[in-house]
Design a protein around this motif. Structure first.
Motif, mmCIF file in Angstrom:
data_model
loop_
_atom_site.group_PDB
_atom_site.id
_atom_site.type_symbol
_atom_site.label_atom_id
_atom_site.label_comp_id
_atom_site.label_asym_id
_atom_site.label_seq_id
_atom_site.Cartn_x
_atom_site.Cartn_y
_atom_site.Cartn_z
ATOM 1 N N THR B 207 0.763 -1.122 0.008
ATOM 2 C CA THR B 207 0.145 0.064 -0.076
ATOM 3 C C THR B 207 1.015 1.237 0.028
ATOM 4 O O THR B 207 2.229 1.118 0.245
ATOM 5 N N VAL B 208 0.216 2.331 -0.222
ATOM 6 C CA VAL B 208 1.099 3.529 -0.143
ATOM 7 C C VAL B 208 1.739 3.921 1.068
ATOM 8 O O VAL B 208 2.956 4.113 1.254
ATOM 9 N N SER B 209 0.873 3.525 2.081
ATOM 10 C CA SER B 209 1.555 3.871 3.545
ATOM 11 C C SER B 209 2.902 2.846 3.667
ATOM 12 O O SER B 209 3.747 3.208 4.445
ATOM 13 N N GLU B 210 2.711 1.774 3.202
ATOM 14 C CA GLU B 210 3.778 0.530 3.550
ATOM 15 C C GLU B 210 4.861 1.114 2.707
ATOM 16 O O GLU B 210 5.930 1.246 3.181
ATOM 17 N N LEU B 211 4.684 1.620 1.596
ATOM 18 C CA LEU B 211 5.892 2.224 0.575
ATOM 19 C C LEU B 211 6.524 3.231 1.400
ATOM 20 O O LEU B 211 7.833 3.544 1.117
ATOM 21 N N GLN B 212 5.608 4.218 1.840
ATOM 22 C CA GLN B 212 6.125 5.478 2.502
ATOM 23 C C GLN B 212 7.176 5.233 3.742
ATOM 24 O O GLN B 212 8.206 5.776 3.791
ATOM 25 N N SER B 213 6.774 3.858 4.411
ATOM 26 C CA SER B 213 7.456 3.914 5.653
ATOM 27 C C SER B 213 8.411 2.784 5.461
ATOM 28 O O SER B 213 9.171 2.379 6.295
ATOM 29 N N SER B 214 8.898 2.375 4.219
ATOM 30 C CA SER B 214 9.936 1.265 3.957
ATOM 31 C C SER B 214 10.875 2.139 3.123
ATOM 32 O O SER B 214 10.815 2.993 2.593
ATOM 33 N N ASN B 215 12.224 1.366 3.206
ATOM 34 C CA ASN B 215 13.106 1.753 2.695
ATOM 35 C C ASN B 215 13.349 1.296 1.329
ATOM 36 O O ASN B 215 14.265 0.475 0.992
ATOM 37 N N GLU B 216 12.425 1.273 0.352
ATOM 38 C CA GLU B 216 12.190 0.566 -0.605
ATOM 39 C C GLU B 216 13.120 1.011 -1.729
ATOM 40 O O GLU B 216 13.347 2.083 -2.097
ATOM 41 N N ASP B 217 14.273 0.179 -2.079
ATOM 42 C CA ASP B 217 15.405 0.681 -2.955
ATOM 43 C C ASP B 217 14.683 0.697 -4.524
ATOM 44 O O ASP B 217 15.168 0.991 -5.454
ATOM 45 N N TYR B 218 13.635 0.061 -4.909
ATOM 46 C CA TYR B 218 12.966 -0.347 -6.130
ATOM 47 C C TYR B 218 11.936 0.635 -6.243
ATOM 48 O O TYR B 218 11.000 -0.088 -6.814
#
Lengths: 339, 291
Positions: B207-218
């Motif tokens: 989800t957007v919230s999960e993306l915002q709180s993750s250090n997703e490199d991709y």
């Protein structure tokens, strides 16, 4: 004063056990509230049904009789009850927590925007003070039920919306005839004013109902088996013991799911609730859902190979060992020492 | 052959078999953060029925709709690993403390945003409340017919779905016109396991919230592969009257809550030795418990 209302389930012209129990409970609540007890019977060929309903102390019985109303389908029964409740404005409405009541109740509560509490184990009248709003509510229905898999007991109230609706499972309340000659009034409803053609969207194609042959609720002794029994064949031991002691055989959900015993023998939250004098749990680990259906047994014997089985925490006697070894010994001693 | 649009209503529930001391907040509502969370068991049975319809009617889509806190996206991914096409997370603080009626209001308002739904499938009940109310209440709010206690979808033809229901004392086969709402019983077939390919495909779905709180490199992945974005709806995304949500929208209130502490009785512990079994039976006969 607005009434207490009971929805009477009818199966093959008989008033369901659970409805009889609820009328008894409803009479008690109505007395406490100083109001009438009313009931509604919806089905077909209901002439004379009142003679099975008034004795529980019902003052007014509404009857909706139409070929299309039996067997039960959700929508027409909902329409009748919703309209009837809008007209009569009961303060309390009770239904069985059966496959009918749990289908109908939520639909009615949604249409009326009234709160519904499922599977109550106790119903009590009491007051409530809302400190935030500085408001005191008198004579509310406390709807008491276990929640969270039986880990908590919650008291639910419904301060502002009416009716205060609750469902109760069969066997939880006691049924008692108030007066065989109790006289109430029958009000026949003009069904066509309550239902529309669209209410008959769901059609019953086939129906196989069985009268429960197993009467575990009335059994003084229940010998129940769990998944630990290992097979359907091993369940025979339990029948042997139940036979000798004059009891019934029950099963945990895991045993039923594994095919060791018929569904109607299931004890627990999703099965039957029993309160026998003696409950012998064989190869049952004792999940909370199972305990919910038997923990009020007067005495509990747990037979299990696992000395740490959760069932042991509520047992009076814990026998650690093999059921196949222990039950024959029990039968042998009993036969030898009783007439 | 017609394809259907199916929504599965699912809930992430606290595992009630593992309830600790901090399970309840002072106001009597559930402190979900303190509990292990699982896919509600009967919602998995519901998902399986949806996936079977999808197999029988190619082109059918299965969307999971769940209402809950941010972490409830876990069950959307879980459903996608097992064959669901996508999911929607309905999440907002305004939903907190909702009873079944306020919950069904929120869910039905979300469902109104999804067009042309044919079948809404939910589990019969969730193990945290065991109320079995949200399914029928959603049906009522959408003005759709409902069939509860479903064990098997037998066929869909002529705009009607044929369902076998498992009741306390028997079985019923009913037909119901589409669109409709059904709730599925635990006695229905278990849900299929995860599919390895789908697991690889969707494991980064967020989800957007999960993306915002993750250090997703991709992060670019989420533009290239739109199916990895799990839609997240708040009260701003659906038409709702805030007063009908949460505690204020709930006719039922929790007055008090009591913890049930399983008190170990003083159990007599015995072995299977003949003498001990004999002694037990003697006691039971003497106390007229048996005999």
């Amino acid at each position: 004063m607005n009434s207490v209302f009971v929805y009477c389930e009818i199966e093959e012209g008989q008033v369901a056990e659970v409805s009889q129990e609820l009328m008894t409970k409803g009479r008690g609540l109505a007395n406490e509230l100083g109001c009438k007890l009313e009931a509604v019977a919806i089905g077909h060929n209901l002439d004379g049904i009142e003679s099975h309903i008034f004795p529980y102390g019902v003052d007014v019985l509404y009857v909706a009789d139409d070929k299309r109303l039996y067997p039960f389908t959700t929508l027409p029964h909902t329409s009748i009850i919703v309209k009837l409740f809008e007209e009569q404005k009961p303060q309390v409405a009770l239904m069985g927590a059966s496959s009918i009541g749990r289908d109908l109740g939520p639909r009615v509560s949604s249409a009326l925007h009234s709160g519904l509490t499922a599977d109550c184990t106790s119903l009590v009248i009491g007051d409530h003070e809302d400190k935030k709003q500085g408001k005191v509510y008198e004579n509310l229905l406390y709807q008491i039920r276990p929640a969270f898999g039986g880990n908590i007991i919650a008291t639910i109230i419904n301060p502002d919306c009416r009716p205060q609706m609750a469902t109760v499972r069969e066997g939880v309340m006691k049924k008692e005839i108030l007066d065989p000659k109790y006289k109430g009034k029958v009000v026949k409803l003009d069904v066509s004013k309550y239902v529309t053609d669209a209410d008959f969207a769901v059609e019953i194609i086939e129906r196989h109902m069985e009268k429960s042959k197993v009467n575990m609720k009335a059994a003084p002794i229940v010998v129940a088996g769990g998944y630990g029994m290992g097979s359907k064949e091993n369940f025979q031991l339990l029948y042997d013991l139940a036979d000798v002691l004059g009891g019934e055989v029950g099963a945990s959900r895991a045993a039923v799911d594994a095919g060791y015993a018929a569904h109607e023998r299931q004890i627990g939250q999703t099965g039957v609730t029993v309160r026998p004098k003696l409950y012998i749990a064989c190869g049952i680990s004792g999940q909370i859902q199972h305990r919910a259906g038997m923990e009020e047994s007067a005495q509990i014997i747990a037979i299990n190979t696992d000395p740490e089985a959760p069932i042991n925490a509520i047992a009076d006697y814990v026998i650690t060992g093999d059921v196949a070894d222990i039950i024959p010994k029990m039968i042998k001693y009993y036969k030898r020492n009783t007439k | 052959m017609k394809a259907y649009k199916i929504i599965v209503l699912a809930k992430q529930v606290p595992d009630t078999r593992n309830v600790g001391k901090d399970a309840m907040k002072a106001d009597g509502t559930i402190n979900r953060a303190a509990l292990p969370a699982i896919f509600n068991p009967e919602d998995l049975n519901a998902l399986e029925q949806a996936l079977r319809i999808k197999e029988n009617f190619p082109g059918t889509t299965v969307t999971i709709l769940t209402m809950g806190p941010g972490r409830a996206a876990e069950i959307i991914r879980e459903a996608m690993f097992r064959g669901a096409d996508d999911g929607i997370l309905l999440s907002d603080r305004a939903f907190a403390g909702s009873d079944t009626l306020a919950t069904s209001y929120a869910i039905s308002q979300a469902l109104k945003k999804v067009n042309d739904v044919d079948i809404i499938i939910a589990g019969r009940q969730a193990i945290d409340g065991d109320t079995a109310q949200v399914g029928p209440q959603v049906a009522e709010k959408l003005g759709l017919p409902q069939v509860t206690y479903v064990e098997e979808v037998q066929k869909i033809e002529g705009g009607k779905i044929f369902l076998k229901r498992r009741l306390e004392r028997g079985v019923e086969v009913v037909s119901c016109p589409l669109p409709m709402v059904m709730t599925v019983n635990g006695s229905a077939p278990d849900c299929r396991a995860r599919n390895a390919k789908l697991l690889m495909k969707y494991k980064h779905a967020k989800t957007v919230s999960e993306l915002q709180s993750s250090n997703e490199d991709y992060l670019h992945l989420y533009n290239d592969r739109p199916y990895l974005n799990i839609p997240e709806w708040s009260v701003n995304d659906i038409e709702v009257n805030l007063a009908e949500l949460g505690l204020s929208g709930s006719p039922t209130k929790v007055k008090t809550v009591e913890n049930v502490v399983l008190q170990a009785k003083e159990a007599k512990v015995i072995t299977s030795a003949d003498s001990e079994i004999d002694e037990l039976m003697r006691e039971l006969i003497e106390s007229h418990t048996i005999g």
